[in-house]
Design an enzyme around this catalytic site. Structure first.
Site: not given
Length: 885
Positions: A649, A432, A462, A492
């Site tokens: 996170h 991202r 996504r 990822h």
């Protein structure tokens, strides 16, 4: 037969087979997490506008949940094959019923929380006005405003035999207008009379102007037959927030302005009533669907797949007011929904506008209604004035802690690499990216400067697919080597490898992160980023990118753990080792910090460890399919969660008791998708100072008494402030770990800056003394003169004393009232004789001693007690003063 409208009395009956008592359903656990987000909107300690933003986060989270999770389960419910959830043994249909039931329980709390905050904001001059609250002056203003700024952009539609029901876009707002069918008869009669008059008018040679005008008006206002329904899409060209005249900042939302002009828009009909509706559609697309890799570029395939998302089946219908007995069946029929999929709420159906309200307020108002601004600080371990490349290659490993510390040093490292003639290549994985990214620009500059830049884009991230597609095109145009990862696995992992040619041979600078390379989220998400020149990690990084280029899943790594082949097996192996230690009666323990825990194999292994006596602490922000404290199964497991200003996170795995715990950082949550279906990386923290820093971070987080909550065996969480302590004076003391980390980062940055200033002053004084000494005759030194005679004059401060002297009182006092004891470790200030004075490292800053972690997690082994930084700083200053005397 399934009940289409489940109530709180309905019991969800699981499929055959009893799930383990320490397991719970993933989706229901996620809804509990989102409830904790909503409760931040009710927390009186949170500033009002921030409370409104938390409610907005609850809304956007729920929107995505329905699009992805509910959408996916809806697809599974249509599959004829028998499918059950591995944790709860519930079928997809049973899960859907339980989800809708839980959401119908959450909506009233959602409404109450929003209305409470709305009314409180009204009292301080930020007034969200509803149509029935408008004054005559405001109505008059809106009539003129709508005519000039709204009506020209409206695209009304009618629905009848000739105008079929239109496609309602996912997440878009519509004003639905109920037209009175009884008016059709009057319209038919009006048309008939109009035709008769028209025939008579043809025979006469003229008629009064007034009569002619009336007939013209009548002909314009005759609507189509059989029309019961009208729709007005909310125009995208218009401002959502419409400022109203009056004191303070009053506003009304665009959808209510459109409702006010609906009668004018449908003037040829009789408008019975209006409502605002929003449809949520399934957005769980399959990126591998109908792909032919030989004939179609993968990026073009993703573009085509994304277009399908907007037209997938609806899974939820929301309305601002109850739908009428006529309108509800019509909409449900056209959207193929059932009654329990309809949600009515007085909360605006799109809360994204809340984030822009601050721009309408004065600086003073913002200060009262929002958190004090925080800017990620430059890390104290790096000198802002020196090249990052030079510092990284000359020193040890660097650990950045976002958002308390800035991502800027890493971005600066990439900029320097793009210009460094010794840099051969830069390779990076990108999951991202921000829409405007300095990091991406630095990589593009490197390619344009002739460096070999390889960027692995995950186009299936996504809701970031379009952004990643755009960036990948820009990278290709700049000459980068762009690859798209695996067909069967999402990539990822977050890894970057800079390769340099030095006089000593090839050198690798490797960066590994728990979070994305996104400057925007790096200011909001807590993540850890390691920069190292370790040759072993560098070789593994090189091997990793070689495997990515060849689409090869491998476990041929020396230090790194790479999923899908290594991460889960090695986690299980390390838990097994702790089980063995427990059975031998030796010290043992486990710690995991993760966003979610869903993988059944790992959960079962943790339960096995608990039964063997291994104490386990899990800091889980979101989903926990593991239920702790269940007698005979997980009584040695504690699960806690922090939902606060920053989004937790970072992923940390810890194996062993605190004194010698092996620490791994990772990009992977303890979820099956991360373990088995993604390429993820975990890596050990080998530097002892960095290991101690991470342990300190864990200690402080577990000491939180403001935002930390514990999951109980009954599957509910403790209330906010449950762990808060009461002072002897009766005052409730809450310690917010995230606020502490912000204060700590500011203090470290300030200390670092002031130390640099002191060193600069000292350097100039030394240079001045050397100049004076060079101009004077040399003074002979006798043989008996002691070496101590060369000590610096009283006016010159050593680095240690200058740093001690610059500890600002106001900075240390910001966290001392409620900070936990023993939260950090660091070197002693001096030895027993006072002859050694190591510098006070900024990393040695620790909170004060009033609150301890034992009140919350008594089974966590605590670090040894050590005086606070302020005490050590004062002690250092006193020792220096005594030596001078």
């Amino acid at each position: 037969m399934a009940n289409d409208n489940p109530t709180s009395s309905d019991q969800v009956i699981p499929a055959a087979g009893n799930p383990a008592p320490y397991l719970q359903n993933r989706e229901l656990s996620w809804l509990d997490f989102n409830e904790r987000v909503l409760e931040q909107g009710a927390d009186e300690s949170v500033p009002l506008l921030q409370r409104l933003n938390f409610i907005s986060i609850f809304w956007s989270n729920l929107q995505e949940f329905f699009m992805v999770r509910v959408g996916s389960l809806t697809d599974l419910s249509l599959v004829k094959k028998h499918i059950v959830d591995s944790k709860s043994n519930m079928t997809p249909s049973e899960q859907l019923r339980a989800i809708y039931l839980r959401c119908h329980e959450l909506y009233p709390a959602y409404e109450r929380t929003f209305e409470q905050v709305r009314l409180l904001l009204n009292k301080v001059g930020v007034t969200h006005v509803r149509p029935d609250e408008l004054t005559d002056e405001q109505r008059s203003y809106l009539a003129e405003y709508a005519e000039a700024n709204v009506t020209p952009f409206l695209s009304p539609q009618i629905i009848n035999a000739r105008h079929p029901f239109p496609h309602l876009e996912n997440g878009a707002l519509y004003i639905v207008v109920r037209l009175d069918e009884e008016a059709d008869k009057a319209q038919d009669q009006a048309k008939s009379e109009h035709k008769k008059k028209d025939k008579k008018g043809k025979k006469s040679k003229g008629k009064p102007a007034k009569e002619s005008t009336k007939n013209a008006s009548l002909s314009q206002n005759v609507g189509a037959e059989g029309t019961m329904l009208g729709l007005i899409p909310l125009p995208r060209q218009c401002a959502r927030v419409v400022k109203l005249p009056g004191d303070g900042f009053s506003f009304i939302l665009l959808e209510h302005v459109v409702e006010m002009v609906a009668e004018q828009v449908f003037s040829m009909y009789t408008v019975k009533h209006t409502n605002v509706i929003c449809v949520t559609r399934n957005a769980d697309i399959d990126a591998t669907e109908s792909t032919d890799e030989n004939d179609e570029d993968y990026r073009e395939h993703m573009k085509r797949i994304l277009k399908k998302r907007a037209r997938l089946a609806p899974v939820r219908l929301e309305s601002e007011r109850e739908l009428s007995d006529t309108l509800e069946p019509l909409l449900l029929d056209r959207l193929n929904l059932k009654k329990h999929q309809v949600f009515t709420t007085s909360v605006p159906l799109d809360l994204s506008f809340t984030w822009g309200l601050a721009s309408h307020l004065s600086e003073k108002q913002c200060a009262a209604l929002m958190y004090p601004p925080f800017t990620p600080q430059w890390p104290a371990c790096l000198d802002r004035k020196r090249p990052i490349m030079e510092q990284v290659t000359a020193g040890g490993d660097v650990l950045l802690s976002y958002p308390y510390e800035s991502m800027d040093p890493f971005v600066q490292l990439l900029r320097e690499a793009s210009r460094d003639p010794r840099v051969i290549s830069i390779k990076i994985t990108l999951y991202r990216l921000a829409s405007q990214s300095h990091l991406a620009e630095a990589l593009i500059d490197a390619a344009e400067n002739g460096k070999e830049v390889t960027a692995l884009f995950e186009l299936r991230a996504r809701f970031d697919e379009s952004n990643n597609i755009e960036w990948s095109q820009r990278f290709e145009q700049a000459g980068c080597n762009v690859i798209y990862g695996f067909r069967d696995y999402k990539v990822h992992s977050k890894i970057c490898c800079i390769t340099r040619q030095t006089d000593d041979g090839i050198q690798h600078i490797t960066q590994l992160g728990t979070g994305n390379y996104n400057e925007k989220t790096a200011k909001l998400y807590t993540d850890l980023s390691l920069i190292t020149t370790s040759p072993t990690i560098g070789r593994d990084a090189t091997e990793f990118f070689r495997n990515m280029a060849l689409e090869n899943v491998s476990d041929n790594y020396d230090v790194l753990w790479v999923a899908p082949l290594q991460v889960k097996p090695l986690i299980l192996k390390n838990i097994d080792h702790q089980i063995e230690l427990a059975r031998r009666g030796e010290p043992c323990g486990l710690f995991f910090k993760t966003n979610s825990v869903t993988d059944k194999e790992i959960i079962d292994k943790i339960a096995e460890a608990s039964q063997a006596g291994v104490k386990t602490v899990m800091l889980v922000r979101g989903i926990s399919c593991l239920v702790p404290g269940v007698e005979g199964y997980t009584e040695n497991v504690r699960v806690v969660s922090i939902v606060g200003r920053m989004l937790e996170h970072s992923r940390i795995y810890g194996f062993g008791p605190r004194t010698n715990m092996k620490i791994y950082l990772a990009s992977a949550d303890l979820m099956t998708r991360n373990m088995d279906k993604r390429v993820e990386i975990a890596w050990p923290v080998l530097d002892e100072k960095l290991r101690d820093r991470i342990l300190s971070y864990i200690d402080v987080s577990l000491s939180d008494t403001a935002k930390l909550r514990e999951l109980l065996p009954n599957r509910r969480y403790t209330s906010l402030g449950f762990f808060a302590q009461v002072s002897p004076e009766g005052k409730t003391i809450r310690f917010d770990s995230q606020a502490h980390f912000m204060d700590e980062a500011r203090l470290k940055a300030r200390m670092s800056t002031e130390v640099e200033v002191e060193r600069e002053v000292e350097k100039r004084e030394v240079e001045k003394r050397e100049e004076v000494a060079a101009a004077e005759p040399a003074t002979p030194v006798t043989a008996t003169a002691p070496a101590a005679a060369t000590a610096a004059p009283a006016g010159a401060a050593t680095p240690a004393t200058s740093e001690a002297a610059t500890v600002p009182q106001e900075a240390t006092s910001t966290t001392s009232s409620a900070a936990p004891a023993n939260a950090a470790s660091g070197p002693p200030s001096a030895d027993a004789t006072g002859t050694s004075e190591p510098a006070l490292e900024p990393d040695a800053i620790e909170p004060a001693e009033e609150v301890t972690t034992t009140a919350i997690l008594p089974h966590i082994e605590q670090p040894p007690h050590k005086p606070s930084l302020l005490v050590r700083a004062l002690a250092a200053a006193i020792r220096l003063s005594n030596r001078k005397k």
